[in-house]
Enzyme design. Structure first.
Site, PDB file in Angstrom:
ATOM      1  CD  GLU A  90      -2.837   1.159   2.645  1.00  0.00           C
ATOM      2  OE1 GLU A  90      -2.694   0.131   3.161  1.00  0.00           O
ATOM      3  OE2 GLU A  90      -3.669   2.240   2.320  1.00  0.00           O
TER       4      GLU A  90
ATOM      5  N   GLY B 225       3.662   2.491  10.650  1.00  0.00           N
ATOM      6  CA  GLY B 225       3.557   1.791  11.846  1.00  0.00           C
ATOM      7  C   GLY B 225       3.029  -0.185  11.919  1.00  0.00           C
ATOM      8  CB  ALA B 226       1.032  -2.144  12.080  1.00  0.00           C
TER       9      ALA B 226
ATOM     10  CD  GLU C 287      -4.562  -1.844   5.870  1.00  0.00           C
ATOM     11  OE1 GLU C 287      -3.442  -1.043   6.076  1.00  0.00           O
ATOM     12  OE2 GLU C 287      -5.506  -1.653   5.469  1.00  0.00           O
ATOM     13  CG  ASN C 288       0.418  -6.135   4.046  1.00  0.00           C
ATOM     14  OD1 ASN C 288       0.202  -5.674   3.333  1.00  0.00           O
ATOM     15  ND2 ASN C 288       0.908  -6.602   4.729  1.00  0.00           N
TER      16      ASN C 288
ATOM     17  CG  HIS D  18      -5.681   0.811  13.100  1.00  0.00           C
ATOM     18  ND1 HIS D  18      -6.088   1.871  13.186  1.00  0.00           N
ATOM     19  CD2 HIS D  18      -4.932   0.452  11.311  1.00  0.00           C
ATOM     20  CE1 HIS D  18      -5.988   2.878  11.497  1.00  0.00           C
ATOM     21  NE2 HIS D  18      -5.695   2.079  10.648  1.00  0.00           N
ATOM     22  CD  GLU D  19      -2.902  -1.491  10.740  1.00  0.00           C
ATOM     23  OE1 GLU D  19      -2.899  -1.515   9.848  1.00  0.00           O
ATOM     24  OE2 GLU D  19      -2.009  -0.971  11.311  1.00  0.00           O
TER      25      GLU D  19
ATOM     26  CG  HIS E  17      -7.429  -1.830   8.203  1.00  0.00           C
ATOM     27  ND1 HIS E  17      -8.308  -0.909   7.338  1.00  0.00           N
ATOM     28  CD2 HIS E  17      -6.370  -0.921   8.861  1.00  0.00           C
ATOM     29  CE1 HIS E  17      -7.887   0.502   7.787  1.00  0.00           C
ATOM     30  NE2 HIS E  17      -6.838   0.634   8.153  1.00  0.00           N
TER      31      HIS E  17
ATOM     32  CD  GLU F 127      -6.211   3.552   7.074  1.00  0.00           C
ATOM     33  OE1 GLU F 127      -6.138   3.812   7.963  1.00  0.00           O
ATOM     34  OE2 GLU F 127      -5.357   3.293   6.232  1.00  0.00           O
TER      35      GLU F 127
HETATM   36  N1  B3K Z   1      -2.816   0.871   4.977  1.00  0.00           N
HETATM   37  C1  B3K Z   1      -1.717   0.975   6.588  1.00  0.00           C
HETATM   38  C2  B3K Z   1      -1.048   2.265   6.047  1.00  0.00           C
HETATM   39  C3  B3K Z   1       0.054   2.117   4.215  1.00  0.00           C
HETATM   40  C4  B3K Z   1       0.565   3.727   4.385  1.00  0.00           C
HETATM   41  C5  B3K Z   1       0.758   4.150   3.268  1.00  0.00           C
HETATM   42  N2  B3K Z   1       2.062   5.026   2.406  1.00  0.00           N
HETATM   43  C6  B3K Z   1      -1.717   1.052   8.049  1.00  0.00           C
HETATM   44  C7  B3K Z   1      -2.868   1.576   8.213  1.00  0.00           C
HETATM   45  O1  B3K Z   1      -3.066   2.871   8.774  1.00  0.00           O
HETATM   46  O2  B3K Z   1      -3.271   0.825   8.887  1.00  0.00           O
HETATM   47 ZN    ZN Z   2      -5.294   1.718   8.749  1.00  0.00          ZN
END
Ligand code: B3K
Ligand code: ZN
Length: 869
Positions: free
Chosen positions: A128, A268-269, A271-272, A304-305, A308, A327
């Protein structure tokens, strides 16, 4: 040399995909110097299909090897550095066909940390927003969703562990010491949710039963020496899974859910699907090495992850302009989760105050500066620059307002309808709004303005009490300053919780909906002049323009039953006095004292109430900022508060001890926070007298919260033994990168201390330190960002030396990691707000950066917009 104008992408120019993918098979042979990626893609006409249209794939920094279509070598294609255009498709593209591509990438050379890269000898991916194109040629856009099967191959000694999304189908031994693992993800997903991890990792695991009775395998993967630091992340994951079942009826949909920690990570992290990848900072925790704040952050980022998985993955974004759809909503969900974990109503309020403080310190300045954008931006040059506090934190406030307007049950109905309509789809913020409106039969058309207009709305409050008629009149007027590309703003739909505080306590809390520019209300039967408590619980993300008297503010600070507004009144009193260069008067000191002594208040709340507004928040209240004057006034105010309440601080320091083994729960953490604020205030009052107590705490502490708090009190107040303690701290934790980050950040973040070397000189030395690494984002953040963004009084020097350092750092970082460089570049956003000589010095530094011929699009956008008129 790049001379072309920066390319902009516009929301309204969305074009549905000409082709889409049904099934994707990847076969990846991992080698740090030369990874070979074979893809087999089932292609079909997409929503925007036109017969005979070419298939245009994107790719970056890839070596193209070969292309086949339906099993035959295909030679009709065009290759550019960023695209692979496939021409002459079978049957003009009208029916499904198979594309097979072989290409190569070089993970060990990838310092951008986007795509496939190597960290401490292991392989990781970050896709991402647009990283998948650095792995293979693809339709790398979120509205193309496909099912993936992934085979990973590697030398077994180097990469015993091979992970990808979904479920493990099989593993195989291969010739020459190689082995493979094949993973299948049953859910269609966009490419940005793809992930692989390979290397020498170990995991802890637990099996839980989810709400439907299914067994789920949960794993936390780390480097072997970090295994003892994983239990808190596991506990947080389990709590998150149960919370989402209970609050939103959402169940984990995979048999297996993995979290992997990596020490080189841009944020931070991530969410794959089924394989979340985390910055080590948000996984690893042990009492000896992590603070209470770290424990709380881990809990909230894990949540949070995980959240998602539904808000982002099962229902994803049509395009990147819709980022706040996932988000903002997911931040709202993690905030609610953390609030529920606090265990009490007052704990919830503490969480709310912390969230609002962050919003106001970071998002309000963004919303007033050159990068201001609506939570759904209309234009970007580099999407990575739009993972902002506006999209995330203001986005969350917007979601919270739905809940305020519709009630918790109404909000839940809206969520249910959203999933019913859109599961498995890539959708827009309009779809979310429509689900909320339709599920509740409420007209939310004006609410749409929150998505389309930037800037923090101001609400002017005028009150009048008519003693004779026993009436209270309230007039609210809203406005919103112009922002880039938006001179005029329409009225917002603003939910304002309010209550009239009367001596008899006879008025209920009510919800006002401000929808006009100006609206008035009359309240009858009010027998004495009430004190108005408005925007309770920060029900709307606005600035109140309310000249409330100090007497009324003191009343609120002493007894508003809404804890948020109680805190807010104290902040406002302090802010007004600091900005007027006043010291706290007897009355305010008295109010602070009563609050500190109140046995019914949470220690965590007291700590927040006695913490002064941040310098950067104070800047936003000025029309021309003198950073040194603000620093001095705030410091003097703090010192007075420290001295006047010295007895209370000393008593609290004793009362707030937490004997027994360390527990990171909210109540214990609150006590430690108040104890450590007391310690810092004591050193503020008289460093010579109290430093020995801090030194003792530093030495005997059995946990990082207390050890670090003592060390920072010593450093910040310029105690004699501070340097010795810093040396001791470094050698104690030399093998723990996350703790060494704290060691750097503390020094880079040290505000000016009379008679001591400037922080900038020390920061320059730290940048030469053997443990400093320009290609590790955590280290860069702990040295460079800590100085440029979190240490305003040291950074803003009248001679411009801080800005010179900033420009040098941005230019040095940009070729290594544009995303991290662009974040740093934001430190000068608010240059126009400053008085001279600061303003001109900042402008010169910005111009020097912009003049560089080799800037990344990331940094160019930020600096270019800062200098635009
Ligand atoms: N979705 C990712 C953020 C990706 C950032 C890319 N530059 C983390 C999050 O918001 O959970
Ligand atoms: Zn997020």
């Amino acid at each position: 040399m790049k001379t072309d104008l920066p390319q902009s992408f516009r929301r309204l120019e969305y074009i549905p995909p000409v082709y889409t993918f049904d099934r994707v098979e990847l076969d990846i042979a991992l080698d740090p110097a030369r990874t070979i990626i074979k893809s087999r893609i089932e292609v079909m006409p997409g929503k925007g299909f036109k017969s005979g249209a070419p298939l245009v794939l994107v790719g970056q920094e890839l070596e193209f090897v070969s292309l086949r279509i339906n099993g035959e070598a295909h030679r009709q294609f065009e290759l550019t550095p960023e695209t692979l255009t496939i021409l002459a498709l079978p049957n003009e593209g009208k029916e499904k066909f198979i594309v097979e591509i072989i290409c190569v990438c070089i993970p060990e050379k990838n310092t951008s940390l986007m795509g496939l890269y190597v960290s401490n000898g292991n392989f990781f991916t970050q896709c991402e927003a647009e990283g998948f194109r650095k792995i293979t040629y693809f339709l790398d856009r979120p509205d193309v969703m496909a099912k993936y099967q992934v085979t990973l191959r590697a030398r077994e000694v180097e990469c015993p562990v091979l992970l990808s999304n979904g479920n493990l189908l099989r593993t195989e031994k291969l010739p020459n010491g190689w082995h493979s693992a094949t993973w299948e993800d049953p859910f269609p997903k966009p490419s940005y949710l793809f992930a692989l991890v390979a290397g020498k990792l170990e995991c802890i695991e637990e099996t839980i039963t989810s709400i439907s009775g299914a067994k789920k395998l949960l794993q936390i993967w780390v480097e072997p020496h970090d295994l003892p630091k994983t239990q808190h992340a596991m506990d947080s994951l389990i709590a998150s899974i149960y919370w989402d079942e209970k609050r939103f009826g959402l169940e984990l949909d995979l048999e297996r859910f993995m979290i992997v920690a990596v020490s080189d990570f841009n944020m931070g992290a991530m969410e794959n699907k089924g394989l979340n990848i985390f910055n080590t900072k948000f996984v690893l925790a042990q009492p000896e090495t992590a603070t209470d704040a770290d424990f709380a952050n881990i809990e909230s980022v894990v949540a949070h992850e995980y959240f998602h998985n539904w808000t982002g993955n099962r229902v994803t974004c049509q395009d990147w302009f819709q980022l706040s759809l996932k988000e903002g909503l997911t931040v709202f969900r993690d905030q609610e989760f953390s609030a529920d974990q606090m265990g009490s109503e007052s704990g919830r309020a503490v969480k709310r105050i912390e969230d609002v403080r962050l919003l106001r310190q970071l998002q309000f300045p963004e919303d007033a500066g050159p990068m201001a954008h609506p939570i759904r931006p209309n234009e970007y040059q580099e999407i990575n620059n739009f993972y902002t506090v506006t999209v995330y934190e203001k986005g969350s406030e917007v979601v919270r307002m739905y809940q305020t307007l519709l009630g918790r049950d109404g909000f839940r109905k809206g969520m249910d309808l959203y999933f019913k309509r859109h599961d498995g789809q890539a959708v827009t913020c309009d779809d979310f709004l429509a689900a909320m409106a339709d599920a509740n039969g409420k007209d939310l058309s004006q609410f749409q303005n929150w998505y389309s207009q930037a800037g923090t709305p101001r609400v002017k409050v005028e009150e009048r009490y008519d003693a004779e008629k026993k009436q209270f009149h309230l007039t609210l007027t809203q406005s919103c300053a112009p922002s880039p590309g938006q001179a005029e703003k329409n009225a917002f739909h603003i939910p304002l919780k309010m209550r009239l505080l009367t001596p008899t306590n006879d008025q209920p809390e009510i919800l006002l909906e401000l929808t006009q520019r100006t609206q008035s209300w009359t309240f009858d039967g009010i027998s004495q002049r009430p004190v108005l408590s408005i925007n309770r619980d920060f029900s709307a993300p606005i600035q109140l323009d309310f000249q409330q008297s100090e007497a009324d503010l003191l009343t609120l600070f002493s007894g508003d039953d809404d804890p948020f507004n109680r805190w807010e009144a104290g902040q406002k009193l302090a802010m007004q006095m600091i900005l007027n260069h006043r010291l706290p008067d007897e009355q305010l000191i008295g109010a602070y004292r009563n609050l500190l002594l109140d046995p019914d208040l949470d220690p965590a709340f007291k700590e927040l109430a006695l913490t002064l507004p941040a310098e950067t928040y104070l800047y936003e209240q000025c029309s021309s900022v003198d950073p040194q004057a603000i620093f001095t006034a705030r410091r003097a105010f703090r010192r007075e508060l420290a001295k006047q309440l010295q007895l209370e601080w000393a008593a609290l320091y004793q009362q707030m001890q937490t004997p027994g083994p360390f527990k990171p729960d909210a109540v214990s953490a609150g006590k430690r926070a108040l104890k450590n604020l007391s310690l810092s205030m004591l050193l503020e009052a008289d460093v010579a007298i109290w430093a020995p107590m801090a030194l003792n705490q530093y030495r005997v502490a059995d946990n990082m919260t207390d050890r670090y708090a003592a060390l920072s009190a010593l450093v910040i107040h310029g105690a004699k033994l501070a340097n010795e303690c810093l040396t001791d701290f470094f050698s104690r934790f030399v093998n723990d990168a996350l703790v060494i980050d704290k060691w750097f950040a503390l020094q880079s973040g040290r505000p000016p201390v009379d008679g001591q070397e400037t922080t900038l000189n020390n920061v320059k030395r730290l940048r030469e330190h053997a443990a400093f690494k320009m290609n590790n984002p955590n280290r860069v953040r702990s040295v460079i960002h800590a100085f440029c963004s979190n240490n305003p009084a040291s950074f803003h020097q009248p001679d411009g030396s801080g800005y010179e350092f900033w420009a040098d750092s941005v230019l040095a970082l940009d070729p290594i990691n544009p995303q991290v460089a662009a974040r740093l570049a934001r430190a000068l956003d608010r240059w126009r707000l400053f008085a001279q000589p600061y303003q001109n010095q900042m402008k010169a530094a910005l111009e020097r950066v912009l003049a560089s011929q080799t800037l990344s699009p990331d940094v160019r956008e930020v600096v270019g917009k800062a200098l635009e008129n």
